[in-house]
Design an enzyme around this catalytic site. Structure first.
Site, short mmCIF file in Angstrom:
data_model
loop_
_atom_site.label_atom_id
_atom_site.label_comp_id
_atom_site.label_asym_id
_atom_site.label_seq_id
_atom_site.Cartn_x
_atom_site.Cartn_y
_atom_site.Cartn_z
N ASN A 135 100.93 -37.28 17.65
CA ASN A 135 102.06 -38.01 18.24
C ASN A 135 101.57 -39.42 18.54
O ASN A 135 100.84 -39.63 19.51
CB ASN A 135 102.50 -37.28 19.51
CG ASN A 135 103.53 -38.07 20.31
OD1 ASN A 135 104.12 -39.02 19.81
ND2 ASN A 135 103.75 -37.65 21.55
N LYS A 171 103.26 -41.88 19.56
CA LYS A 171 104.04 -42.53 20.63
C LYS A 171 104.45 -43.93 20.19
O LYS A 171 104.68 -44.16 19.01
CB LYS A 171 103.25 -42.52 21.94
CG LYS A 171 102.68 -41.13 22.26
CD LYS A 171 102.13 -41.02 23.64
CE LYS A 171 101.54 -39.63 23.84
NZ LYS A 171 101.13 -39.38 25.20
N HIS A 222 109.54 -34.03 24.75
CA HIS A 222 108.24 -34.46 25.25
C HIS A 222 108.38 -34.89 26.71
O HIS A 222 109.42 -35.45 27.10
CB HIS A 222 107.73 -35.64 24.40
CG HIS A 222 106.30 -35.97 24.68
ND1 HIS A 222 105.93 -36.70 25.79
CD2 HIS A 222 105.16 -35.66 24.03
CE1 HIS A 222 104.60 -36.82 25.80
NE2 HIS A 222 104.11 -36.20 24.74
N GLU A 278 107.31 -37.30 28.29
CA GLU A 278 107.60 -38.73 28.48
C GLU A 278 109.09 -39.00 28.27
O GLU A 278 109.67 -39.87 28.92
CB GLU A 278 106.72 -39.57 27.54
CG GLU A 278 105.27 -39.56 28.03
CD GLU A 278 104.24 -39.86 26.96
OE1 GLU A 278 104.59 -40.31 25.85
OE2 GLU A 278 103.04 -39.63 27.24
N GLU A 330 102.44 -28.39 26.82
CA GLU A 330 101.75 -29.61 27.23
C GLU A 330 101.83 -29.76 28.75
O GLU A 330 102.85 -30.27 29.26
CB GLU A 330 102.39 -30.83 26.57
CG GLU A 330 102.33 -30.83 25.07
CD GLU A 330 102.33 -32.24 24.50
OE1 GLU A 330 101.42 -32.56 23.75
OE2 GLU A 330 103.23 -33.03 24.84
N GLY A 379 97.24 -37.58 28.38
CA GLY A 379 96.69 -38.93 28.50
C GLY A 379 95.77 -39.11 29.69
O GLY A 379 95.44 -40.24 30.05
N SER A 409 95.30 -34.16 26.16
CA SER A 409 93.89 -34.58 26.11
C SER A 409 93.03 -33.77 25.15
O SER A 409 91.87 -33.49 25.43
CB SER A 409 93.29 -34.58 27.53
OG SER A 409 93.95 -35.56 28.33
C1 PEP Z 1 101.03 -35.98 23.97
O1 PEP Z 1 101.55 -36.92 24.53
O2 PEP Z 1 101.70 -35.23 23.25
C2 PEP Z 1 99.60 -35.76 24.19
C3 PEP Z 1 99.13 -34.57 24.01
O3 PEP Z 1 98.86 -36.86 24.58
P1 PEP Z 1 97.26 -36.94 24.78
O4 PEP Z 1 96.63 -36.18 23.63
O5 PEP Z 1 96.95 -38.41 24.69
O6 PEP Z 1 96.95 -36.34 26.09
#
Ligand code: PEP
Length: 235
Positions: free
Chosen positions: A7, A9, A91, A93, A158, A164, A196
């Site tokens: 992803n 973003k 997601h 976000e 998630e 992040g 992460s």
């Molecule tokens: C995400 O936003 O889907 C995600 C998993 O981000 P990160 O790997 O940067 O934690």
């Protein structure tokens, strides 16, 4: 086969095609399928370039309707037309920045299926919810409210506090949630872990029961890291 989805973003310009090219130049990873979800502006060019290869291209969000007076929005049909195979919906976000509710996420996932694509539907608890012992209840409520009745679906677990932040749940915490999602969804629904994921922890996370792949944010922006994560599927 594990699904390793990146992803990107709100990152990526035309020059970022170099990262896609690096994925295309590398051999297909053993035991893993690769999916890259760049910003909407790059979906068509990436999908054209990756056509016929081991790398699939997806979208990060869509409107639930097919077309109409919705300035700035992109429909699942448009992303399908651009060559996407999957679209991420729900997601955290999007839920936090755009107030998307479970009902909206369900309509979006239905829209993705209507366009003939596979929704990657994200669920996950906040840190406060985890700390209060409400994780499984929150996940169950999100699934209940947002999972549509569609043929093909991917769920991404998630934890919001792991996105992040460099923090990841323990493998037993991941196992507990994935087992609960698998019990609720039944066989045939892939469940990705996201939050992460890095080259250093991918193999361990991908080995957890009912972890059928990873949704990767930050570490998907560099092909070398993304490939190192995918290599964890073979471990
Ligand atoms: C995400 O936003 O889907 C995600 C998993 O981000 P990160 O790997 O940067 O934690």
């Amino acid at each position: 086969m594990k699904l390793i989805a990146g992803n990107w973003k709100m990152n990526g310009l035309k020059a970022s095609v170099a990262e896609l090219d690096a994925l295309l130049a590398a051999p297909a990873p053993e035991g893993a399928e690769l999916l890259v979800c760049p910003p909407a502006t790059l979906v068509a060019s990436f999908a054209r370039r990756a056509s016929g290869s081991h790398v699939k291209v997806g979208g990060q969000d869509c409107h639930w309707l097919e077309s109409g007076a919705h300035t700035g929005d992109v429909s699942a049909e448009m992303l399908a037309d651009a060559g996407a195979t999957h679209i991420i919906v729900g997601h955290s976000e999007r839920r936090a920045d755009h107030g998307e509710t479970d009902a909206v996420v369900r309509m979006k996932a239905q829209g993705v299926a209507r366009a003939g694509l596979v929704p990657i539907l994200c669920v996950g608890e906040t840190l406060a919810e985890r700390d209060s012992g409400a994780t499984l209840e929150v996940i169950a409520r999100q699934l209940e409210g947002s999972v549509p009745d569609v043929r093909a679906l991917v769920i991404a677990y998630e934890p919001v506090w792991a996105i992040g932040t460099g923090r990841t749940p323990t493998t037993s915490q991941v196992a507990e949630v994935h087992a609960a999602i698998a019990a609720r969804m039944g066989a045939g629904v892939r469940i990705l872990y996201g939050g992460s994921v890095k080259p250093g922890n991918a193999a361990e996370l991908l080995a957890v029961p009912h972890v059928d792949g990873a949704l990767v944010g930050g570490a998907s922006l560099k092909a070398a890291d993304f490939l190192a994560i995918a290599a964890g599927a073979a471990a």
